[in-house]
Design an enzyme around this catalytic site. Structure first.
Site, short mmCIF file in Angstrom:
data_model
loop_
_atom_site.label_atom_id
_atom_site.label_comp_id
_atom_site.label_asym_id
_atom_site.label_seq_id
_atom_site.Cartn_x
_atom_site.Cartn_y
_atom_site.Cartn_z
N HIS A 259 0.83 -1.21 0.00
CA HIS A 259 0.00 0.00 0.00
C HIS A 259 0.87 1.26 0.00
CE1 HIS A 259 -3.70 2.32 1.15
NE2 HIS A 259 -2.79 3.12 1.68
N GLU A 260 1.78 1.32 0.96
CA GLU A 260 2.63 2.52 1.05
C GLU A 260 3.57 2.62 -0.15
OE1 GLU A 260 1.65 4.67 3.05
OE2 GLU A 260 0.45 3.41 4.38
N HIS B 7 1.70 4.34 -2.84
CA HIS B 7 1.78 5.80 -2.65
C HIS B 7 3.16 6.30 -3.10
CE1 HIS B 7 -1.95 6.68 -0.55
NE2 HIS B 7 -1.72 5.83 0.43
N GLU C 155 -4.71 7.71 -3.03
CA GLU C 155 -5.18 6.46 -2.45
C GLU C 155 -5.46 5.42 -3.54
OE1 GLU C 155 -4.84 6.05 0.64
OE2 GLU C 155 -6.05 4.29 1.16
#
Ligand code: CO
Length: 505
Positions: A269-270, A273, A299
């Site tokens: 997820h990060e 980003h 997101e």
């Protein structure tokens, strides 16, 4: 009449300098979350306060206002949709937001938010909403005042707050996409709850040694395209991604030996980003063209890598054998089918941050509806727990046993972050619509993932989304990239295609 080109260059130089100063603050913020010794907190607070003060001063200086008014006509700088016009448009938006807020309100908000967060921590611990209520009332009153000071084209108070996170978005727009999504998800969640096919999720809480998790997460982040020469991964209590500037993006995660998905999908997820931040055009640092389009678009990038890629069957056809070698004790007797089903487990639960891909959106819609009602004045903060529980029952078919598992669970409202929640679900919607288009443009993505080829998708995202910065606002960007306005259909199709077979629906 001043020379327009010269004025524009002055504006860019000024924005860049302000962003540089801001990025020093971001670096201190990263350090605070990852490395700061306990006793350094006081000095750090002073450093951060000084820097934010300097940034605020620069961002509200009358010379900046003069530059913006000299550049107010988009026709002088290439027309409405030109890159230069976007730089001016977003600088104007930031400037207006900053100068419209009276200093007294800014200070009052900042003080109240700090104290209110403390009160929230205590209230949540004690499961006692009444303890938090006076603070919530105070925050809401100040945020309503902020919304009035800023104003919105629609005249809807909430839109002034939403605009801070999703530039240009309106309540009406968001509702028109959330509405059909909500009805379909409520139905899907109830079908899943009634299904007698449920995955064995206990395999995910066996022993996964932390140092091996770290290596494995790093190798996956690298495989999908996070550049470790332009970023790093560290440990933090609350995982985040901070794009300090070109060539420097910091991501964090946290490890739990007995919970594999937390760190692994958290890192993907990060890293998602981070890949966005690393893909922004470095030469435009400091202006809108070097900035992400919105929190929702941000997101969408994290969610795409975490869920649409990282939780796909094809991804695990590539990564499952390495996972079994890395964690022989936990996984040697587990089939890929059982593992795949476990990492895609869907079940109604109380806590948003622990929610799966399907129910997550309902958690968000609940908050979006309630915070709108609170800002408009239709819902008084005192009535929040009752309405929360009632809505929760309607969406999930169960009622929170206490407010810590209900309306007290999130830090956002205590921290003055009202208008932020919808960006999480918008991220899921954007992700699905972008991914659908990527498949149409690139062909069989699962076949590529099966072979460990993630570069085609990453390059597509670089070109279609990252390189454009904030030249276009989110709704326009979606139209340009996918040829149609945002809708709930791609996300619903994606979820049904994946979830229905897993639950025998
Ligand atoms: Co995120």
């Amino acid at each position: 009449m001043p020379d327009i080109e010269e004025r524009y260059n002055q504006l860019v130089a000024r924005l860049r300098e302000t962003a540089l100063l801001g990025s020093c603050g971001h670096l201190l913020g990263w350090d605070e979350q990852t490395n700061l010794p306990k006793k350094g907190a006081g000095h750090r607070a002073e450093q951060v306060a000084l820097l934010s003060g300097l940034v605020h001063e620069k961002s509200t200086a009358p010379e900046l206002g003069d530059m913006l008014s000299d550049l107010r006509n988009p026709e002088d700088i290439g027309g409405e949709e030109s890159p230069q016009a976007a730089v001016v448009r977003e600088a104007r938006r930031q400037y207006d937001r900053a100068v419209k807020l009276p200093r007294r309100l800014v200070e009052e908000l900042s003080r109240t938010e700090t104290l209110s967060q403390q009160a929230w921590i205590e209230a949540r611990k004690a499961k006692d909403f009444a303890q938090f209520l006076p603070w919530l009332e105070k925050v809401v009153a100040l945020k309503r005042e902020e919304a009035d000071a800023i104003g919105s084209e629609t005249g809807v108070k909430y839109d002034a707050l939403l605009d801070d996170y999703e530039p240009g978005a309106t309540t009406e727009q968001v509702q028109s996409v959330f509405g059909p999504l909500r009805d379909a998800l409520v139905e899907l969640v109830s079908a899943i709850r009634d299904s007698d096919k449920q995955p064995d999720i206990s395999i995910l809480t066996r022993s996964y040694p932390v140092d091996v998790q770290r290596q494995f997460s790093i190798s996956a982040a690298r495989a999908i395209g996070f550049d470790f020469d332009a970023g790093r991964l560290d440990v933090a209590a609350h995982p985040f991604c901070s794009g300090i500037g070109p060539g420097d993006c910091r991501i964090t995660t946290r490890y739990d030996e007995h919970h594999f998905p937390g760190a692994f999908f958290g890192t993907l997820h990060e890293a998602g980003h981070g890949i966005y931040e690393q893909g922004l055009p470095a030469e435009h640092f400091g202006t809108a063209l070097g900035h992400s389009a919105s929190l929702g678009i941000h997101e969408s990038q994290s969610r795409m890598w975490e869920n649409l890629v990282g939780r796909s069957r094809a991804f695990w056809e590539h990564f499952y054998k390495p996972a079994q070698s890395a964690f022989p004790e936990a996984l040697s007797d587990v089939s890929i089918n059982d593992f795949y089903a476990a990492v895609n487990d869907v079940r109604p639960s109380w806590i948003r941050v622990e929610a799966d891909e399907v129910t997550y959106n309902l958690h968000i819609m609940l908050r979006f509806e309630l915070e709108q009602a609170i800002v408009s004045g239709d819902l008084s903060p005192a009535d929040l727990p009752g309405v929360w529980n009632e809505t929760f029952q309607n969406y999930f078919g169960m009622t929170p046993p206490d407010d810590a598992l209900g309306c007290l669970q999130d830090i956002h409202w205590s921290a003055g972050l009202i208008g932020y929640f919808p960006t999480y679900a918008l991220g899921n919607l954007y992700a699905a619509q972008f991914f659908e288009q990527a498949e149409a443009d690139l062909g069989d993505l699962p076949e590529m993932f099966r072979k460990g080829e993630f570069a085609p998708l990453k390059s597509w995202l670089n070109e279609k989304i990252h390189q454009r910065g904030l030249q276009y606002r989110a709704d326009r960007l979606v139209e340009i990239v996918t040829g149609k306005p945002l809708s709930a259909a791609p996300l619903l199709n994606y979820l049904h295609n994946k979830i229905d077979p897993l639950y025998g629906l």
